[in-house]
Design a protein around this motif. Structure first.
Motif, PDB file in Angstrom:
ATOM      1  N   GLN A   1       2.300  21.286  -5.381  1.00  0.00           N
ATOM      2  CA  GLN A   1       2.789  21.519  -6.737  1.00  0.00           C
ATOM      3  C   GLN A   1       4.316  21.607  -6.724  1.00  0.00           C
ATOM      4  N   ASP A   2       4.960  20.931  -7.668  1.00  0.00           N
ATOM      5  CA  ASP A   2       6.411  20.927  -7.761  1.00  0.00           C
ATOM      6  C   ASP A   2       6.945  22.293  -8.190  1.00  0.00           C
ATOM      7  N   PRO A   3       8.203  22.599  -7.831  1.00  0.00           N
ATOM      8  CA  PRO A   3       8.826  23.836  -8.327  1.00  0.00           C
ATOM      9  C   PRO A   3       8.920  23.817  -9.850  1.00  0.00           C
ATOM     10  N   GLY A   4       8.951  25.004 -10.445  1.00  0.00           N
ATOM     11  CA  GLY A   4       9.076  25.094 -11.896  1.00  0.00           C
ATOM     12  C   GLY A   4       8.382  26.318 -12.437  1.00  0.00           C
ATOM     13  N   LYS A   5       8.431  26.464 -13.752  1.00  0.00           N
ATOM     14  CA  LYS A   5       7.899  27.666 -14.403  1.00  0.00           C
ATOM     15  C   LYS A   5       6.405  27.847 -14.173  1.00  0.00           C
ATOM     16  N   ILE A   6       5.657  26.728 -14.106  1.00  0.00           N
ATOM     17  CA  ILE A   6       4.201  26.872 -13.967  1.00  0.00           C
ATOM     18  C   ILE A   6       3.760  26.832 -12.506  1.00  0.00           C
ATOM     19  N   ASN A   7       4.701  26.745 -11.585  1.00  0.00           N
ATOM     20  CA  ASN A   7       4.343  26.755 -10.171  1.00  0.00           C
ATOM     21  C   ASN A   7       3.567  28.020  -9.837  1.00  0.00           C
ATOM     22  N   ALA A   8       2.582  27.893  -8.962  1.00  0.00           N
ATOM     23  CA  ALA A   8       1.727  29.023  -8.612  1.00  0.00           C
ATOM     24  C   ALA A   8       2.504  30.211  -8.069  1.00  0.00           C
ATOM     25  N   MET A   9       3.653  29.937  -7.465  1.00  0.00           N
ATOM     26  CA  MET A   9       4.475  31.014  -6.909  1.00  0.00           C
ATOM     27  C   MET A   9       5.698  31.286  -7.768  1.00  0.00           C
ATOM     28  N   ALA A  10       5.771  30.623  -8.922  1.00  0.00           N
ATOM     29  CA  ALA A  10       6.881  30.812  -9.865  1.00  0.00           C
ATOM     30  C   ALA A  10       8.224  30.666  -9.146  1.00  0.00           C
TER      31      ALA A  10
ATOM     32  N   ASP B   1       5.949  35.323  -6.060  1.00  0.00           N
ATOM     33  CA  ASP B   1       6.024  35.584  -7.491  1.00  0.00           C
ATOM     34  C   ASP B   1       4.802  34.950  -8.161  1.00  0.00           C
ATOM     35  N   THR B   2       4.629  35.166  -9.444  1.00  0.00           N
ATOM     36  CA  THR B   2       3.528  34.550 -10.175  1.00  0.00           C
ATOM     37  C   THR B   2       3.934  34.314 -11.625  1.00  0.00           C
ATOM     38  N   PRO B   3       3.461  33.219 -12.225  1.00  0.00           N
ATOM     39  CA  PRO B   3       3.715  33.012 -13.652  1.00  0.00           C
ATOM     40  C   PRO B   3       2.819  33.877 -14.535  1.00  0.00           C
ATOM     41  N   GLN B   4       1.841  34.535 -13.939  1.00  0.00           N
ATOM     42  CA  GLN B   4       0.884  35.343 -14.697  1.00  0.00           C
ATOM     43  C   GLN B   4       1.210  36.829 -14.538  1.00  0.00           C
ATOM     44  N   GLN B   5       2.280  37.258 -15.176  1.00  0.00           N
ATOM     45  CA  GLN B   5       2.731  38.639 -15.032  1.00  0.00           C
ATOM     46  C   GLN B   5       1.739  39.640 -15.626  1.00  0.00           C
ATOM     47  N   GLY B   6       0.900  39.193 -16.537  1.00  0.00           N
ATOM     48  CA  GLY B   6      -0.089  40.090 -17.134  1.00  0.00           C
ATOM     49  C   GLY B   6      -1.078  40.645 -16.134  1.00  0.00           C
ATOM     50  N   LEU B   7      -1.232  39.993 -14.979  1.00  0.00           N
ATOM     51  CA  LEU B   7      -2.157  40.492 -13.962  1.00  0.00           C
ATOM     52  C   LEU B   7      -1.763  41.876 -13.459  1.00  0.00           C
ATOM     53  N   PHE B   8      -0.468  42.195 -13.505  1.00  0.00           N
ATOM     54  CA  PHE B   8      -0.011  43.489 -12.991  1.00  0.00           C
ATOM     55  C   PHE B   8      -0.392  44.642 -13.917  1.00  0.00           C
TER      56      PHE B   8
ATOM     57  N   CYS C   1      -3.239  35.769  -0.366  1.00  0.00           N
ATOM     58  CA  CYS C   1      -1.805  36.013  -0.501  1.00  0.00           C
ATOM     59  C   CYS C   1      -1.557  37.156  -1.484  1.00  0.00           C
ATOM     60  N   MET C   2      -0.332  37.656  -1.485  1.00  0.00           N
ATOM     61  CA  MET C   2      -0.005  38.827  -2.296  1.00  0.00           C
ATOM     62  C   MET C   2       1.041  38.476  -3.345  1.00  0.00           C
ATOM     63  N   ARG C   3       0.703  38.673  -4.595  1.00  0.00           N
ATOM     64  CA  ARG C   3       1.651  38.450  -5.684  1.00  0.00           C
ATOM     65  C   ARG C   3       2.439  39.744  -5.908  1.00  0.00           C
ATOM     66  N   VAL C   4       3.714  39.606  -6.156  1.00  0.00           N
ATOM     67  CA  VAL C   4       4.628  40.757  -6.191  1.00  0.00           C
ATOM     68  C   VAL C   4       5.234  40.919  -7.577  1.00  0.00           C
ATOM     69  N   GLN C   5       5.057  42.081  -8.165  1.00  0.00           N
ATOM     70  CA  GLN C   5       5.740  42.385  -9.418  1.00  0.00           C
ATOM     71  C   GLN C   5       7.211  42.717  -9.115  1.00  0.00           C
ATOM     72  N   ASN C   6       8.099  42.387 -10.048  1.00  0.00           N
ATOM     73  CA  ASN C   6       9.531  42.642  -9.854  1.00  0.00           C
ATOM     74  C   ASN C   6      10.026  42.032  -8.533  1.00  0.00           C
ATOM     75  N   VAL C   7       9.595  40.792  -8.294  1.00  0.00           N
ATOM     76  CA  VAL C   7       9.884  40.165  -7.005  1.00  0.00           C
ATOM     77  C   VAL C   7      11.381  39.965  -6.782  1.00  0.00           C
ATOM     78  N   ARG C   8      12.157  39.814  -7.847  1.00  0.00           N
ATOM     79  CA  ARG C   8      13.592  39.572  -7.655  1.00  0.00           C
ATOM     80  C   ARG C   8      14.295  40.825  -7.145  1.00  0.00           C
ATOM     81  N   ASP C   9      13.817  42.001  -7.533  1.00  0.00           N
ATOM     82  CA  ASP C   9      14.350  43.236  -6.949  1.00  0.00           C
ATOM     83  C   ASP C   9      14.073  43.255  -5.446  1.00  0.00           C
ATOM     84  N   MET C  10      12.853  42.813  -5.087  1.00  0.00           N
ATOM     85  CA  MET C  10      12.469  42.850  -3.676  1.00  0.00           C
ATOM     86  C   MET C  10      13.288  41.875  -2.841  1.00  0.00           C
ATOM     87  N   ILE C  11      13.465  40.645  -3.324  1.00  0.00           N
ATOM     88  CA  ILE C  11      14.209  39.686  -2.498  1.00  0.00           C
ATOM     89  C   ILE C  11      15.698  40.036  -2.442  1.00  0.00           C
TER      90      ILE C  11
END
Length: 442
Positions: free
Chosen positions: A301-310, A326-333, A344-354
């Protein structure tokens, strides 16, 4: 304020009526006379408000969260202290079952509230001075919220199905759970490093730890029971901004091929392209999707907003092709049970973490991270120094303040089916209900 001011004690009824009157006068709206506050005051099942109201009682859940890490140096000693406490509870007969005859929440008066008070007092959530009234007052409300917070439940003060189940797990079972997790914590009691990441699978959250204190804590989505996240000690070596997502063979076989049979446009709509072993792109319409075996192709899958890893993928050394992302489905949190992934593990607030992970890697400020993400261009970044990551399975622990935490035994590793009751219910509801939203964010 050092000077004490004596205040006349108002009854709950007088206080609420004066508040309603003041609000009505300020807004010049007579309709407020029939507000929900009036309804609460006049409700026949409101409980003994005049004697039992204290606003501080509803705020006791606040003290449940601390900056002590689960894998901290004092973790084994803290859980050992909890074991002593629970041994005493068990030797004194444990706690009573709570069998509500009605929905128990703030304002209700019912005989079963006395059982609830006794149960919460024994576990240390309700102060003994609150008494044994039949009123579900603010003291009980605060104690229920504290109990819920300690068990990873929404601290809403309402005795719903999951809260009642957690309350009715016997003290002996909780003691055994603590003893099981003492062994797990002891196995992690060595030098974990000055900075490290911990993912606790049952708690569904991640701690970024520095100098034995939690610098960042965030929610996670982890593997469901039939596709579990693996416990492992490893090191994070790479952050990829705007990653490609390559579907694992298991997801291709179990998920993508069946979806393509139903909807031949699925891959195109989700910007997933096919490549053969020579790196040549293959058109989806040339593939026989009804063949007995899935095609031997790479699904990328190409990079972009709908990418599975956002926006982000975080790689660590492991044999299971698992990673954080990351995930495009933030409602899961927002879900209570976040056992939704394929390992795999999806991370909320992933930009703070990286930002935290890349702190010692030159040139990667938060501003630069945001700029690169906005380009939608794939950008792998090697960490200047690898950061340890510990993916653990801890269902019970205790912090310095002796607040004992419990979580559901989602993978049924604790040896007692009763400890998995809540999440088992969620899994049964999910079986046979895979959708596209389940697929993409691995």
């Amino acid at each position: 304020m050092s000077k004490k001011i004596g205040l006349k004690v108002l009854s709950r009824r007088a206080l609420l009526r004066s508040a309603v009157s003041a609000g009505a006068a300020a807004l010049a709206a007579p309709a407020l006379a029939q507000s929900p506050i009036d309804s609460l005051i006049n409700a026949p099942r409101r409980g003994s408000w005049d004697d039992q109201f204290d606003a501080r009682g509803s705020r006791t859940a606040v003290g449940v969260v601390s900056n002590n890490p689960i894998l901290g140096t004092e973790g084994p000693a803290n859980i050992q202290q909890a074991i002593y406490t629970y041994q005493s509870i068990v030797s004194n007969g444990g706690w009573p079952e709570v069998r509500p005859s009605t929905r128990l929440q703030l304002g209700v008066a019912d005989s079963s509230v006395q059982q609830l008070r006794q149960r919460l007092t024994i576990s240390g959530d309700l102060d003994e001075g609150a008494g044994m009234s039949t009123a579900f007052d603010s003291y009980v409300d605060g104690a229920v919220k504290r109990f819920q917070a300690r068990h990873g439940l929404p601290a809403d003060g309402v005795l719903g199905e999951f809260t009642v189940k957690a309350l009715n797990v016997p003290a002996q079972t909780r003691l055994m759970q603590l003893q099981t997790n003492l062994v797990r914590l002891q196995s992690m009691s060595g030098d974990l490093g000055q900075r490290y990441l911990m993912v606790n699978i049952p708690a569904m959250y991640i701690e970024a730890v520095e100098n034995d204190r939690v610098a960042l804590r965030t929610n996670a989505v982890v593997g469901r029971i039939d596709r579990p996240t693996h416990a492992i000690n490893s090191k994070i070596y790479e952050v990829i901004l705007n990653p490609y997502w390559t579907a694992p063979r298991s997801i291709v076989e179990k998920d993508i091929v069946p979806l393509m049979r139903k909807d031949p446009t699925y891959l195109t709509r989700n910007q997933i392209r096919l490549f053969d072993g020579r790196g040549q792109e293959v058109a989806p319409e040339t593939v026989d999707w009804n063949a007995p075996k899935a095609p031997n192709l790479m699904f990328r899958q190409d990079p972009g907003k709908i990418n599975a890893m956002a926006s982000t993928k975080i790689n660590f050394h492991n044999p299971n092709n698992e990673y954080l992302h990351d995930t495009p489905q933030q409602g899961l949190f927002n879900k209570l049970m976040r056992f939704e992934s394929s390992g795999c593990m999806r991370v909320q607030n992933v930009r703070d973490m990286i930002t935290w992970l890349l702190r010692d890697t030159p040139g990667w400020s938060r501003q630069e991270i945001e700029r690169v993400i906005s380009t939608r261009q794939n950008n792998p970044i090697k960490l200047a120094q690898e950061v340890p990551v510990y993916i653990v399975y801890i269902t019970a622990w205790s912090a310095k303040d002796r607040v004992v935490q419990f979580r559901d035994d989602i993978y049924q590793k604790d040896g007692n089916q009763e400890l998995a009751l809540q999440t088992t219910t969620g899994i049964e509801q999910r079986q046979g209900a895979l959708t596209e939203s389940d697929l993409l964010p691995q």
